[in-house]
Structures are given as structure tokens and as C-alpha cells.
Scaffold this motif. Structure first.
Motif, PDB file in Angstrom:
ATOM      1  N   LEU A 195       0.977  -1.235  -0.085  1.00  0.00           N
ATOM      2  CA  LEU A 195       0.015  -0.049  -0.054  1.00  0.00           C
ATOM      3  C   LEU A 195       0.604   1.415   0.042  1.00  0.00           C
ATOM      4  CD1 LEU A 195      -2.781  -0.980   2.631  1.00  0.00           C
ATOM      5  CD2 LEU A 195      -2.931  -0.961   0.209  1.00  0.00           C
ATOM      6  N   ILE A 196       0.230   2.310  -0.552  1.00  0.00           N
ATOM      7  CA  ILE A 196       0.919   3.594  -0.560  1.00  0.00           C
ATOM      8  C   ILE A 196       1.614   4.059   0.878  1.00  0.00           C
ATOM      9  CG2 ILE A 196       0.521   6.287  -1.175  1.00  0.00           C
ATOM     10  CD1 ILE A 196       0.452   4.279  -3.517  1.00  0.00           C
ATOM     11  N   GLU A 197       0.881   3.560   2.057  1.00  0.00           N
ATOM     12  CA  GLU A 197       1.286   4.106   3.359  1.00  0.00           C
ATOM     13  C   GLU A 197       2.688   3.620   3.568  1.00  0.00           C
ATOM     14  OE1 GLU A 197      -1.039   2.349   6.321  1.00  0.00           O
ATOM     15  OE2 GLU A 197      -0.341   0.183   5.964  1.00  0.00           O
ATOM     16  N   HIS A 198       3.275   2.823   2.653  1.00  0.00           N
ATOM     17  CA  HIS A 198       4.730   2.405   3.020  1.00  0.00           C
ATOM     18  C   HIS A 198       5.834   2.947   1.988  1.00  0.00           C
ATOM     19  CE1 HIS A 198       3.134  -1.115   5.459  1.00  0.00           C
ATOM     20  NE2 HIS A 198       3.983  -0.710   6.243  1.00  0.00           N
ATOM     21  N   MET A 199       5.386   3.761   1.175  1.00  0.00           N
ATOM     22  CA  MET A 199       6.026   4.471   0.176  1.00  0.00           C
ATOM     23  C   MET A 199       6.758   5.485   0.789  1.00  0.00           C
ATOM     24  SD  MET A 199       4.567   5.067  -3.630  1.00  0.00           S
ATOM     25  CE  MET A 199       5.488   5.610  -5.015  1.00  0.00           C
ATOM     26  N   THR A 200       8.018   5.944   0.572  1.00  0.00           N
ATOM     27  CA  THR A 200       9.138   6.675   1.145  1.00  0.00           C
ATOM     28  C   THR A 200       8.889   7.997   0.250  1.00  0.00           C
ATOM     29  OG1 THR A 200      10.729   6.442  -0.310  1.00  0.00           O
ATOM     30  CG2 THR A 200      10.644   5.098   1.661  1.00  0.00           C
ATOM     31  N   PRO A 201       9.162   9.198   1.049  1.00  0.00           N
ATOM     32  CA  PRO A 201       8.972  10.432   0.263  1.00  0.00           C
ATOM     33  C   PRO A 201       9.801  10.586  -0.814  1.00  0.00           C
ATOM     34  CG  PRO A 201       8.879  10.994   2.623  1.00  0.00           C
ATOM     35  CD  PRO A 201       9.204   9.356   2.432  1.00  0.00           C
ATOM     36  N   LYS A 202      10.917   9.902  -0.899  1.00  0.00           N
ATOM     37  CA  LYS A 202      11.963  10.073  -1.927  1.00  0.00           C
ATOM     38  C   LYS A 202      11.380   9.164  -3.333  1.00  0.00           C
ATOM     39  CE  LYS A 202      16.776   9.628  -2.922  1.00  0.00           C
ATOM     40  NZ  LYS A 202      17.975   9.425  -2.510  1.00  0.00           N
ATOM     41  N   ALA A 203      10.804   8.006  -2.852  1.00  0.00           N
ATOM     42  CA  ALA A 203       9.927   7.357  -4.007  1.00  0.00           C
ATOM     43  C   ALA A 203       8.853   8.175  -4.506  1.00  0.00           C
ATOM     44  CB  ALA A 203       9.446   5.869  -3.457  1.00  0.00           C
ATOM     45  N   LYS A 204       7.997   8.682  -3.751  1.00  0.00           N
ATOM     46  CA  LYS A 204       6.904   9.598  -4.241  1.00  0.00           C
ATOM     47  C   LYS A 204       7.447  10.977  -5.188  1.00  0.00           C
ATOM     48  CE  LYS A 204       3.155   8.820  -1.043  1.00  0.00           C
ATOM     49  NZ  LYS A 204       2.510   9.372   0.115  1.00  0.00           N
ATOM     50  N   ASP A 264       8.467  13.225 -10.506  1.00  0.00           N
ATOM     51  CA  ASP A 264       9.528  13.606 -11.445  1.00  0.00           C
ATOM     52  C   ASP A 264       9.432  12.968 -12.744  1.00  0.00           C
ATOM     53  OD1 ASP A 264      10.551  15.551  -9.726  1.00  0.00           O
ATOM     54  OD2 ASP A 264      12.343  14.344  -9.467  1.00  0.00           O
ATOM     55  N   CYS A 265       8.858  11.880 -12.875  1.00  0.00           N
ATOM     56  CA  CYS A 265       8.685  11.160 -14.134  1.00  0.00           C
ATOM     57  C   CYS A 265       7.818  11.845 -15.187  1.00  0.00           C
ATOM     58  CB  CYS A 265       8.417   9.656 -13.898  1.00  0.00           C
ATOM     59  SG  CYS A 265       9.911   8.846 -13.165  1.00  0.00           S
ATOM     60  N   ASP A 266       7.975  11.311 -16.355  1.00  0.00           N
ATOM     61  CA  ASP A 266       6.966  11.784 -17.504  1.00  0.00           C
ATOM     62  C   ASP A 266       6.018  10.441 -17.640  1.00  0.00           C
ATOM     63  OD1 ASP A 266       8.287  13.974 -18.539  1.00  0.00           O
ATOM     64  OD2 ASP A 266       9.867  12.738 -19.248  1.00  0.00           O
ATOM     65  N   LYS A 306      12.253  10.169 -22.448  1.00  0.00           N
ATOM     66  CA  LYS A 306      11.419  10.576 -21.613  1.00  0.00           C
ATOM     67  C   LYS A 306      11.874  10.156 -20.194  1.00  0.00           C
ATOM     68  CE  LYS A 306       6.980  10.417 -23.502  1.00  0.00           C
ATOM     69  NZ  LYS A 306       5.699   9.792 -24.100  1.00  0.00           N
ATOM     70  N   LYS A 307      11.693  10.470 -19.068  1.00  0.00           N
ATOM     71  CA  LYS A 307      12.000  10.142 -17.768  1.00  0.00           C
ATOM     72  C   LYS A 307      10.927   9.052 -17.197  1.00  0.00           C
ATOM     73  CE  LYS A 307      14.137  14.170 -15.316  1.00  0.00           C
ATOM     74  NZ  LYS A 307      13.831  15.035 -14.210  1.00  0.00           N
ATOM     75  N   VAL A 308      11.472   7.884 -16.953  1.00  0.00           N
ATOM     76  CA  VAL A 308      10.286   6.827 -16.731  1.00  0.00           C
ATOM     77  C   VAL A 308      10.676   6.485 -15.439  1.00  0.00           C
ATOM     78  CG1 VAL A 308       9.656   4.725 -17.687  1.00  0.00           C
ATOM     79  CG2 VAL A 308      11.125   6.313 -19.093  1.00  0.00           C
ATOM     80  N   GLY A 309       9.490   5.940 -14.708  1.00  0.00           N
ATOM     81  CA  GLY A 309       9.688   5.391 -13.749  1.00  0.00           C
ATOM     82  C   GLY A 309       9.077   3.814 -13.610  1.00  0.00           C
ATOM     83  N   LEU A 310       9.738   2.858 -13.276  1.00  0.00           N
ATOM     84  CA  LEU A 310       9.414   1.572 -13.276  1.00  0.00           C
ATOM     85  C   LEU A 310       9.343   1.028 -11.728  1.00  0.00           C
ATOM     86  CD1 LEU A 310       9.344  -1.303 -14.408  1.00  0.00           C
ATOM     87  CD2 LEU A 310      11.772  -1.352 -14.462  1.00  0.00           C
TER      88      LEU A 310
END
Lengths: 245, 245
Positions: A13-22, A27-29, A73-77
Motif C-alpha cells: 500500500l501507499i502508506e509504506h512508500m517513502t517520500p523519496k520514492a514519491k 518527476d517522471c513523464d 522520457k523520464k521513466v519510473g519503473l
């Protein structure tokens, strides 16, 4: 240079996602990932371009990400847990090869750590993380690691403990560990860690096979000092209790 | 019942702290921790009561947290990384004992995962986490684990690799691993992972001892398949490359 962020979302869940990951995903396209994770991210990034892919096509997913990055593109995987633990990080580097892209890994909370938090504190001492999937690793090498880890009293954390194609490896793993540890050794099994349908059992080496173990489970087997108290599985930090209490 | 949250803040900075960890601390009446972490949290929770404690007084810290909880307060006990990995989680359970308090562990990004992300993708396959601190564990048991982990081709992640009191254990660890692995095996050393003064080296088993290794370092030693490419340390997921490329 083109940029690819490989982002671990943490458990479920989103509740474990770090600010850095967010921030990396903001920043990604475009964001690419298995459909379950993309669905979770839709609310966070309503205006972001996203692409879903199936579970079995990890190589194709990395190739798609690379093509998008080379296209400027800046890509987030994205993946669940930590992308650097049996995840997409290494594969993305392998696929990127000599292409002019920068691959950045953003760490997340891995399944072992989130499962441990559910169970109590089983990973307080040296532990070994072993995947029972033999898709890319000889089964002999896997069993040898279980043997050596059991022999030297590591807490053992099993990823991918069972699937339809390999329903009995977990039985064999348990039998190997029983050569070295008491049948009463505590075992924790966490299914769907960090998700809404999370469930768990705290059992023993002797009884663990009667619990539900599936491909969404993480199994943690205690070392010789691990105990259960008030429903929590605890591995003490010390062997000698010098000054711990 | 009284409640204690044991919260892993992730590596060093607020940017790795999960929303769940933040929410837990927001719920608390008081936050207790080592002074470096309390200082980091002051900006996030300006109105929260906080107590700093020294580095060596972990048992006293847990006893203080317990007393506050039994006094009716919701208490947050913070640590860096994941509190469940060589952290405060187990100790808090041990100190809480039979007292009427609920201890909740909130997982974080552990040092192994954050160091791995800095280096590339070294933990993509089975790995063993070993602390070189013999304060609470016989040194023979530690060396035996290193031997068995090296013999069965685990990636090896060393916590607490060196301190003033034990400057040479890392030399011995390396020599044990050299019995089984090539001198050219890649080794990554990350100091102060996730902090502003973070630095790292990617080197080899042969040369690692000439790099700076201190008590804020995490050392990751590759398995037989680990390689370095474009300055990144990568452990492939598979041994057989069946369908990975």
C-alpha cells in the motif's frame, strides 16, 4: 542523459512508500509497472501517463522502459517491496547495458522487513534471505544454501515459498532445517504483507506445513534462540545476554 | 491498553521515512530516541514532546519508554533504518515482558537495502546479513556464519563492520570469504547511507581493506556471479540466464 528510476513502493500500500520514492515518480513523464501497482498509483498521480504490464513479462517491461527513456522520457519503473531484492533493479541494469541512460534505484521496505514487523521482532539477529524459485537457479544450490544457513543458526527468511509449479519445495526446505533445529522452533508465515488482506500465522517447524503458504507469503524461521511470547515472535539480539536486560 | 510504537525511520533522512511511520509518530504523545534522530524529527513535529538519549543506553531507553507507556502515554521509540534489524524492536519486547502494553513495530528501509540502491543492484539474489559486533554474540559463531555463507555463495551484507574496539574482524571476515571466492569478487562499501555525507566505494575482495570502513559503513560482498559495469555493482537474478535476456 535519459533517466530511469526503479522504485520500490514498499509492501502493498501507499502508506509504506517513502517520500523519496514519491518524489521520483512525481518527476517522471511516465510510470510503468505491473497492473496492481499502477492501479494503486492512479490516485496519487491522476494526471500522469501510466502503462500497465502483465506479471510474466518482466524482460519486455524493462525493454519498454528502456525504449521510452531512449526516446527522451523520464521513466519510473515500479515494483512492490524493494526493487533491489529479487526485483526489477538488476534486470533493468542488464537490459540497459551500454545504452546512454542513467538508472537510479530508489529503495523501499522489503517483504522480509514488513513481514517481520507483523510477526514481532524475528530478524533481530543474523539472517539469510533465500528464494525457493528455481526458475533461474539450480535447485541444488538453493537447498545447499538452506542447509548451510540452518547449520550456522541464521534466522531464515524464505521468499517465493510455494507456487503451483513447485508445491513441495517448502516441505523439503523444512526437512533440511529440521536436521539442525528443534521441531519447536518458531516459524512465522505472513501472507500479503502490508495489504488489506494481510494475514499471518505463528507456528513451529513441526506444524508449519499445515498452515496456508502461497506465492504471496513470506516465511520466517527462527534461530535456536527465537521464542514466542504474547503472540509475538522474538529473536533476542544476544547469545550471551551480556547486559541486555 | 498503553501503546508503544517502535518506528524505523529509514536511512538517515526524513526522505526515506514512510507515511505509516510518520502517522505513528504523529499519533504519539511523546517521542524518544537517540539525539541525532530526535534532532531530525524536530522540524516535522515542532509541538511534540521529545526525549533524547545517548547512544550506549539502549536498555535504559526501552525502560524509560515502558515507564512512560505505563503512565498512560502513547510513546514512539525511533531508530534509523528498520527497527527490526539489529534495532530496538526485540529489546523493546524483551523489556516490556508481561507488562500491559501493546508494542507495535513500524518497518523502515534497512541499511542493506539503502546501501544496495547506492551501489546498483547487488542484492538481487539470496543474501546473508551478518553483524560483526561480538558484544552479544560469540566471535566463533559470527565467523562460522561467514564461512557457511561464503561456501554456499550467498551475497554477504556486513553490518557493524568495524569499530575502535574491533578493528580487525573485517580483515578476518575477508580472509574467510577469500577461501571460497575470487580475489576479484566485487565489494561495495557504503558509508552513512542516505545521509548528506554519504560516500561509497566499489572495489574487490583483494583491495577492500585499503578503503575506508568505519562503524557507519555497510559492506556488501558479491556472490560468484556479481559483476561491475559502468560503475554499478550488479548481481544477476539467475544462474542459468534462462530467458532473462
Amino acid at each position: 542523459m535519459s533517466k530511469i528510476y526503479v522504485v520500490g513502493m514498499g509492501p502493498g500500500l501507499i502508506e509504506h512508500m517513502t517520500p523519496k520514492a514519491k518524489q521520483a515518480l512525481a518527476d517522471c513523464d511516465i510510470i510503468v509497472g505491473y497492473k496492481v501497482y499502477i492501479d494503486l498509483l492512479k490516485d496519487e498521480y491522476p494526471d500522469k501517463e501510466m502503462r500497465k504490464s502483465g506479471m510474466r513479462s518482466e524482460i519486455d517491461r524493462c525493454k519498454e522502459v528502456l525504449a521510452l527513456a531512449l526516446d527522451g522520457k523520464k521513466v519510473g519503473l515500479v515494483s512492490s517491496g524493494d526493487s533491489g531484492v529479487y526485483g526489477m533493479a538488476g534486470l533493468m541494469y542488464e537490459i540497459a547495458g551500454d545504452q546512454p541512460v542513467e538508472v537510479v534505484i530508489v529503495p523501499g521496505v522489503t517483504a522480509a522487513n514488513s513481514a517481520a514487523a507483523v510477526l514481532g521482532a524475528p530478524l533481530m539477529h543474523d539472517y539469510a534471505t533465500i528464494s525457493l524459485s528455481d526458475l533461474l537457479t539450480p535447485l541444488d544450490a538453493i537447498y545447499n544454501r538452506i542447509d548451510k544457513a540452518a547449520d550456522s543458526d541464521f534466522v531464515i527468511c524464505l521468499y517465493n515459498p510455494k507456487s503451483k509449479g513447485r508445491p513441495k519445495y517448502i516441505d523439503e526446505a523444512r526437512d533440511i532445517i529440521l536436521k539442525y533445529r528443534s521441531p519447536q522452533t518458531p516459524v512465522g508465515i505472513v501472507r500479503n504483507a502490508g495489504r488489506t488482506n494481510q494475514s499471518y500465522d505463528i507456528t513451529t517447524l513441526q506444524d508449519m506445513l499445515s498452515c496456508e503458504i502461497n506465492m504471496f507469503a513470506t516465511v520466517i524461521i527462527g534461530n535456536s534462540k527465537t521464542y514466542v511470547k504474547h503472540g509475538k515472535m522474538i529473536t533476542p539480539r544476544g547469545y550471551e545476554n551480556k547486559g541486555t536486560m
